[in-house]
Design a protein around this motif. Structure first.
Motif, PDB file in Angstrom:
ATOM      1  N   VAL A  71     134.182  80.723  71.525  1.00  0.00           N
ATOM      2  CA  VAL A  71     135.181  80.196  73.281  1.00  0.00           C
ATOM      3  C   VAL A  71     134.587  79.576  73.755  1.00  0.00           C
ATOM      4  O   VAL A  71     133.108  80.009  74.504  1.00  0.00           O
ATOM      5  N   ASP A  72     135.662  79.086  74.471  1.00  0.00           N
ATOM      6  CA  ASP A  72     134.930  78.060  76.034  1.00  0.00           C
ATOM      7  C   ASP A  72     134.075  76.711  75.543  1.00  0.00           C
ATOM      8  O   ASP A  72     133.268  76.803  75.795  1.00  0.00           O
ATOM      9  N   ALA A  84     137.663  89.622  79.722  1.00  0.00           N
ATOM     10  CA  ALA A  84     137.202  88.316  79.038  1.00  0.00           C
ATOM     11  C   ALA A  84     136.715  88.766  77.553  1.00  0.00           C
ATOM     12  O   ALA A  84     135.855  89.945  77.063  1.00  0.00           O
ATOM     13  N   HIS A  98     134.837  87.449  74.787  1.00  0.00           N
ATOM     14  CA  HIS A  98     133.626  87.106  74.536  1.00  0.00           C
ATOM     15  C   HIS A  98     132.578  88.133  75.280  1.00  0.00           C
ATOM     16  O   HIS A  98     131.612  88.615  74.963  1.00  0.00           O
ATOM     17  N   GLN A 149     139.933  78.917  74.743  1.00  0.00           N
ATOM     18  CA  GLN A 149     139.465  79.552  75.438  1.00  0.00           C
ATOM     19  C   GLN A 149     139.875  80.773  75.678  1.00  0.00           C
ATOM     20  O   GLN A 149     140.643  81.414  74.875  1.00  0.00           O
ATOM     21  N   SER A 150     138.706  81.468  76.132  1.00  0.00           N
ATOM     22  CA  SER A 150     138.720  83.059  75.986  1.00  0.00           C
ATOM     23  C   SER A 150     139.881  83.363  76.284  1.00  0.00           C
ATOM     24  O   SER A 150     140.596  84.598  75.943  1.00  0.00           O
ATOM     25  N   HIS A 162     128.111  79.314  73.726  1.00  0.00           N
ATOM     26  CA  HIS A 162     129.353  80.068  74.741  1.00  0.00           C
ATOM     27  C   HIS A 162     129.064  80.267  76.448  1.00  0.00           C
ATOM     28  O   HIS A 162     130.189  79.958  77.090  1.00  0.00           O
ATOM     29  N   LYS A 165     138.520  81.995  85.455  1.00  0.00           N
ATOM     30  CA  LYS A 165     138.873  81.209  84.306  1.00  0.00           C
ATOM     31  C   LYS A 165     138.587  81.182  83.516  1.00  0.00           C
ATOM     32  O   LYS A 165     138.848  80.712  82.310  1.00  0.00           O
ATOM     33  N   ASP A 166     137.425  81.643  83.289  1.00  0.00           N
ATOM     34  CA  ASP A 166     136.740  82.674  81.438  1.00  0.00           C
ATOM     35  C   ASP A 166     137.533  83.507  81.183  1.00  0.00           C
ATOM     36  O   ASP A 166     137.007  84.411  79.956  1.00  0.00           O
ATOM     37  N   LYS A 198     128.109  75.974  78.625  1.00  0.00           N
ATOM     38  CA  LYS A 198     128.941  74.993  78.394  1.00  0.00           C
ATOM     39  C   LYS A 198     129.083  74.070  79.864  1.00  0.00           C
ATOM     40  O   LYS A 198     129.775  73.413  80.094  1.00  0.00           O
TER      41      LYS A 198
END
Length: 481
Positions: free
Chosen positions: A136-137, A312, A314, A359-360, A107, A180-181, A110
């Motif tokens: 995720v991601d 996030a 994650h 996505q997260s 994760h 974004k994450d 990426k």
């Protein structure tokens, strides 16, 4: 490979033995006559992987800066950053000749640099297998997802322990944006989480929830804040250390290295020593930003302090799950939450449903919508002891920890001016929805207008509301969404 997949992701909760699984996978590949390479992104994980491989009977070559390489060995352990530099940037060597390419903490790997490595291996006929507890991601080169054990299964096997979460004072995060994450930047967290405002509360709850000073890990908003907490624990009479990738500072209450700081190679050696000191009961607290978020095996941790905001999913799961490993005499763990993670991301105990391509931030937003629509019930925070009551206790109205009876959750929130305000009831208020005969067609039109104008989904929603006069307080008419 037998099923035709070249990109595979395997997921299982933290501490379920993924590194051991990697070693078994290497043995299986070797039995087929395949060469292998395992990629990691951090020196700590690199050393840990080398150790596990050697314990399993493998003697891998190491493709990383600072190590003597043995490129002809059938099995390799590599740093993605070293490989990118030596293979693609400087052209000094080729990628490892491997039919099996294993990726640890997929994760986090990426970006374009990592994807270039994976693509090249696949192009050369290799199978790429990524391991992560939080899928995720995930990069698009991964074609299928294999789900291993769940948290509840690992608890039944005596591998994990249950966790009790306490929702302590948290900052007001309504007006800061996520990356974004799904995470919040350190700069944005600092705007709302001022450590000098919460440090007293962190220490107060630490005394209340962990009076016997059981091994504790604290996650801070940033590196400077981690050092700040370590120093404040000294004033509180508690030995603590601040740890980064290559630096360790021992506070003035640490009897062996009081007030000393170590950097570089010495810092990395002292980090290992600090972990051993804590396991022996000589160093109750380790403070960090995120160096302990992934891959660290510190089974003695029983108390975790989230003195930051995990935007996030994650990040929250990886950090919080560090305290869940079963060890001798350890029957449960405590998560002291100062960032609102219990309502934003749910419990560290729950079983998660994963699927590729998500996505997260989307998972977090989905949970929010389920609360708003009434499809899921928010966890409740006890006004008396701050223990979190989850869905399993929703019908009783009684706190499972202190026995206090209450009907409304009470969340202490620190405002931007430093004032403490107790908010009651759910975080996400249910919304009335209006259905009209033209709503679907009108919304589709808005969606395509917004996409053409490169607007976000939220901007489309806001413009739709504005054009349908929701701002003037009138009751929506037929055709309003």
């Amino acid at each position: 490979d037998d099923d035709g997949f070249r990109g595979i992701c395997f997921t299982s909760p933290p501490r379920s033995g993924k590194t051991r699984m990697m070693a078994e996978l290497v043995a299986s590949a070797n039995a087929r006559g395949w060469g292998t390479v395992i990629y990691t992104h951090r020196r700590l994980l690199l050393k840990q992987t080398i150790g596990v491989m050697k314990e399993a009977g493998h003697d891998p070559g190491v493709r990383a800066a600072g190590f003597d390489s043995a490129t002809l060995r059938n099995n390799q352990v590599a740093s993605v950053w070293t490989e990118n530099s030596r293979v693609f940037r400087r052209g000094k060597r080729e990628l490892a000749d491997a039919k099996l390419c294993i990726v640890d903490e997929l994760h986090l790997l990426k970006g374009q640099t990592c994807r270039r490595i994976f693509k090249e291996h696949i192009k050369q006929g290799a199978v790429v297998v990524g391991f992560t507890a939080t899928p995720v991601d995930i990069p698009p080169e991964i074609e299928t997802l294999i789900v291993g054990a769940t948290n509840s299964e690992l608890r039944k096997q005596g591998i994990l322990v249950p966790c009790i979460t306490y929702g302590c004072e948290e900052p007001d995060t309504r007006f800061i944006k996520r990356l974004k994450d799904g995470n919040f930047s350190s700069k944005n967290i600092a705007k709302v989480m001022k450590v000098w405002q919460i440090v007293g509360r962190v220490l107060e709850h630490f005394d209340r929830l962990n009076p016997n000073r059981k091994p504790t890990v604290l996650f801070a908003p940033g590196v400077k804040e981690s050092l700040f907490f370590a120093e404040k624990f000294a004033e509180h009479g508690v030995a603590a250390a601040h740890v980064t990738a290559d630096q360790v500072y021992f506070n003035n209450s640490c009897p062996l290295y009081a007030g000393e700081s170590f950097s570089g190679e010495a810092g990395m050696k002292k980090r290992t020593e600090a972990l051993k000191m804590q396991a022996n009961g000589d160093l109750p607290v380790l403070c960090n930003r995120f160096i302990f978020r992934e891959g660290i095996n510190q089974e003695c941790w029983e108390h975790g302090i989230g003195a930051t905001v995990f935007g996030a999913l994650h990040s929250f799961l990886q950090a919080g799950s560090r305290i869940l490993t079963k060890s001798d005499g350890k029957e449960q763990a405590i998560w002291q939450c100062h960032g609102g993670s219990f309502w934003r991301h749910g419990s560290l105990n729950e079983d998660r449903e994963w699927w590729l391509g998500v996505q997260s931030a989307e998972i977090t937003d989905l949970r929010k919508q389920q609360y708003i629509q009434g499809e899921a019930k928010e966890p409740a925070c006890c006004p008396n002891c701050q223990a979190i009551r989850g869905a399993a206790w929703a019908s009783s109205g009684v706190c499972p920890i202190c026995g206090f009876t209450y009907s409304q959750s009470a969340r202490p929130v620190i405002q931007t001016n430093g004032q403490l305000k107790v908010l009651t009831g759910p975080v996400y208020k249910p919304r009335r929805t209006y259905k009209g005969k033209n709503q679907l067609a009108e919304w589709k039109s808005m969606y395509y207008r917004g996409r053409k104008a490169k607007m976000t989904f939220a901007q489309c929603e806001a413009l739709f509301a504005l054009e349908h006069h929701w701002h003037d307080g009138r009751v929506p008419e037929a055709g309003d969404l």
